[in-house]
Design an enzyme around this catalytic site. Structure first.
Site, PDB file in Angstrom:
ATOM      1  N   GLY A   1       0.753  -0.809  -0.142  1.00  0.00           N
ATOM      2  CA  GLY A   1       0.233  -0.269   0.150  1.00  0.00           C
ATOM      3  C   GLY A   1       0.806   1.594   0.288  1.00  0.00           C
ATOM      4  O   GLY A   1       1.716   1.527  -0.540  1.00  0.00           O
ATOM      5  N   ALA A   2       0.126   2.554   0.244  1.00  0.00           N
ATOM      6  CA  ALA A   2       1.360   3.700   0.516  1.00  0.00           C
ATOM      7  C   ALA A   2       2.042   3.775   1.035  1.00  0.00           C
ATOM      8  O   ALA A   2       3.440   4.048   0.822  1.00  0.00           O
ATOM      9  CB  ALA A   2       0.459   5.103   0.377  1.00  0.00           C
ATOM     10  N   TRP A   3       1.520   3.308   2.387  1.00  0.00           N
ATOM     11  CA  TRP A   3       2.541   3.339   3.520  1.00  0.00           C
ATOM     12  C   TRP A   3       4.214   2.448   2.967  1.00  0.00           C
ATOM     13  O   TRP A   3       5.299   2.670   3.777  1.00  0.00           O
ATOM     14  CB  TRP A   3       2.528   2.993   5.368  1.00  0.00           C
TER      15      TRP A   3
ATOM     16  N   ARG B   1       1.001  -8.242  -2.006  1.00  0.00           N
ATOM     17  CA  ARG B   1      -0.211  -9.258  -2.051  1.00  0.00           C
ATOM     18  C   ARG B   1      -0.833 -10.171  -3.756  1.00  0.00           C
ATOM     19  O   ARG B   1      -0.792 -10.840  -4.163  1.00  0.00           O
ATOM     20  CB  ARG B   1      -1.952  -8.897  -1.030  1.00  0.00           C
TER      21      ARG B   1
ATOM     22  N   GLY C   1       3.781   7.462  14.236  1.00  0.00           N
ATOM     23  CA  GLY C   1       4.295   8.806  14.256  1.00  0.00           C
ATOM     24  C   GLY C   1       4.211   9.192  12.825  1.00  0.00           C
ATOM     25  O   GLY C   1       3.504   8.983  12.401  1.00  0.00           O
TER      26      GLY C   1
ATOM     27  N   ALA D   1       2.319   9.222   4.053  1.00  0.00           N
ATOM     28  CA  ALA D   1       3.385   8.068   3.011  1.00  0.00           C
ATOM     29  C   ALA D   1       3.910   9.047   1.936  1.00  0.00           C
ATOM     30  O   ALA D   1       4.951   8.669   1.617  1.00  0.00           O
ATOM     31  CB  ALA D   1       2.363   7.392   2.640  1.00  0.00           C
TER      32      ALA D   1
ATOM     33  N   LYS E   1      -5.667   8.597  17.926  1.00  0.00           N
ATOM     34  CA  LYS E   1      -5.472   9.986  16.638  1.00  0.00           C
ATOM     35  C   LYS E   1      -6.747   9.935  15.621  1.00  0.00           C
ATOM     36  O   LYS E   1      -6.985  11.123  14.958  1.00  0.00           O
ATOM     37  CB  LYS E   1      -3.850  10.095  16.879  1.00  0.00           C
TER      38      LYS E   1
ATOM     39  N   ASP F   1       1.538  13.449  15.702  1.00  0.00           N
ATOM     40  CA  ASP F   1       0.587  12.098  15.410  1.00  0.00           C
ATOM     41  C   ASP F   1      -1.257  12.752  15.459  1.00  0.00           C
ATOM     42  O   ASP F   1      -1.877  13.073  13.996  1.00  0.00           O
ATOM     43  CB  ASP F   1       0.408  10.394  15.646  1.00  0.00           C
TER      44      ASP F   1
ATOM     45  N   SER G   1      -5.318  13.149   4.677  1.00  0.00           N
ATOM     46  CA  SER G   1      -4.885  12.405   6.383  1.00  0.00           C
ATOM     47  C   SER G   1      -6.765  11.658   5.918  1.00  0.00           C
ATOM     48  O   SER G   1      -7.767  12.011   5.231  1.00  0.00           O
ATOM     49  CB  SER G   1      -5.447  13.222   7.625  1.00  0.00           C
TER      50      SER G   1
END
Length: 333
Positions: A9-11, A30, A137, A141, A192, A245, A255
């Site tokens: 994924g992105a991160w 995957r 943290g 990404a 958060k 965060d 976000s």
């Protein structure tokens, strides 16, 4: 250092690409078609379109044959799945001799016999022998993939795990701080996301910067109360995985959880808001568990409770706001 990152994924992609300039990094996707496309185009077109991957990064497809081989040969295995996939990946890696870390932030959806769990609680159930921790943290990404400055926190009760994560990811554009309060770091990362939905709602309703500041500050107090009740240290919530965060996720337009709040304020249904993202918004999945665990511990979390009422359709955005503003006066501390 030989690193395997499971989840493209992105991160996961951003972190893998950032580390590949200094380490031997394999990114495991995957989907075989996605892996082939990324390896040939040198871009994650689905999650990070327009950002080139590091030329050294190797992208492969996951297979049952590949998992044991990679897990046995790497020094660090990183799980970059959403929270819903963490349990299965920890089971697959339970005998891994390498250090293991996860990137996901949130509570697992409740399973039969227990409330939703944090990552370290899942690990204690299914892979207690692993040397493991979390990398968390304030980190979008896209900015990490672009090489923009970022600070992260490596959390584990085991010093060797913290040191491995610092060695793997600390570099010119990414600073990694160590913290042994794994509970606090995970609570901050989970709560958060819920508070960011509330802040997106606040901004979507046009309530102003005063309201946003109050919501973030009182949200931090809620997060801290729950963390302490679960065994965390209060000072952790003034650090990167708490205040840092929270500020990023509550105010930054990258976000996903904030975007859910903005969409709800515009009158979209929850299904419409989530569908428009194309990504997982962990706050939607974690909100009910946050409130359930707070209630079980006798912790007051009115903002998180308001988010749950809104997500469940029990109140409108205006009614959720009225309920918060209608609370009686109280001491700040």
């Amino acid at each position: 250092m030989k690193i395997a990152i499971f989840g493209a994924g992105a991160w996961g992609t951003a972190l893998a690409s950032a580390a590949a300039a200094r380490h031997d990094v394999t990114l495991v996707a995957r989907d075989a078609q996605q892996a082939q496309a990324m390896q040939s185009s040198r871009e994650n077109q689905r999650y990070l379109a327009g950002v080139a991957l590091a030329p050294q990064l190797n992208v492969v497809a996951q297979s049952t044959a590949l998992m044991p081989e990679l897990a046995g040969s790497c020094e660090l295995a990183v799980i970059a799945t959403p929270m819903a996939g963490l349990r299965q990946k920890l089971i697959e890696l339970q005998d891994c001799p390498a250090t293991v870390a996860w990137l996901c932030k949130g509570f697992e959806l409740p399973q039969q016999g227990h409330d939703g769990l944090l990552g370290h609680e899942i690990r204690a159930q299914v892979a207690p022998r692993l040397q493991a921790g979390v990398l968390s943290g304030p980190s979008f990404a896209l900015e990490v993939a672009r090489g923009q400055p970022t600070a992260l926190v490596a959390a584990s009760s085991e010093r060797a795990v913290r040191e491995a994560l610092v060695r793997a990811f600390h570099g010119a554009n990414v600073r990694v701080y160590a913290n042994d309060d794994l509970v606090g770091v995970e609570v901050g990362g989970a709560v958060k996301n819920v508070l960011a939905i509330a802040t997106g709602l606040c901004d979507g309703l046009g309530l102003g910067l005063n309201a946003r500041a109050a919501l973030i500050t009182r949200g931090l107090a809620e997060m801290t109360r729950l963390g302490i009740a679960l065994g965390a240290r209060a000072e952790t919530f003034m650090g990167l995985s708490g205040l840092g965060d929270l500020v990023l996720t509550a105010t930054g337009d990258l976000s996903r959880n904030r975007q859910v709040g903005l969409a709800l304020a515009k009158g979209q249904t929850l299904d419409q808001a989530v569908a428009s993202l194309g990504h997982v918004a962990e706050g939607v999945n974690s909100a009910r568990t946050v409130v359930a665990r707070a209630l079980a511990l006798g912790v007051d979390m009115p903002i998180a409770s308001g988010v749950v009422a809104l997500l469940d359709g029990a109140v409108t955005p205006a009614q959720a706001l009225a309920a918060l503003m209608g609370r009686g006066p109280a001491a700040e501390a």
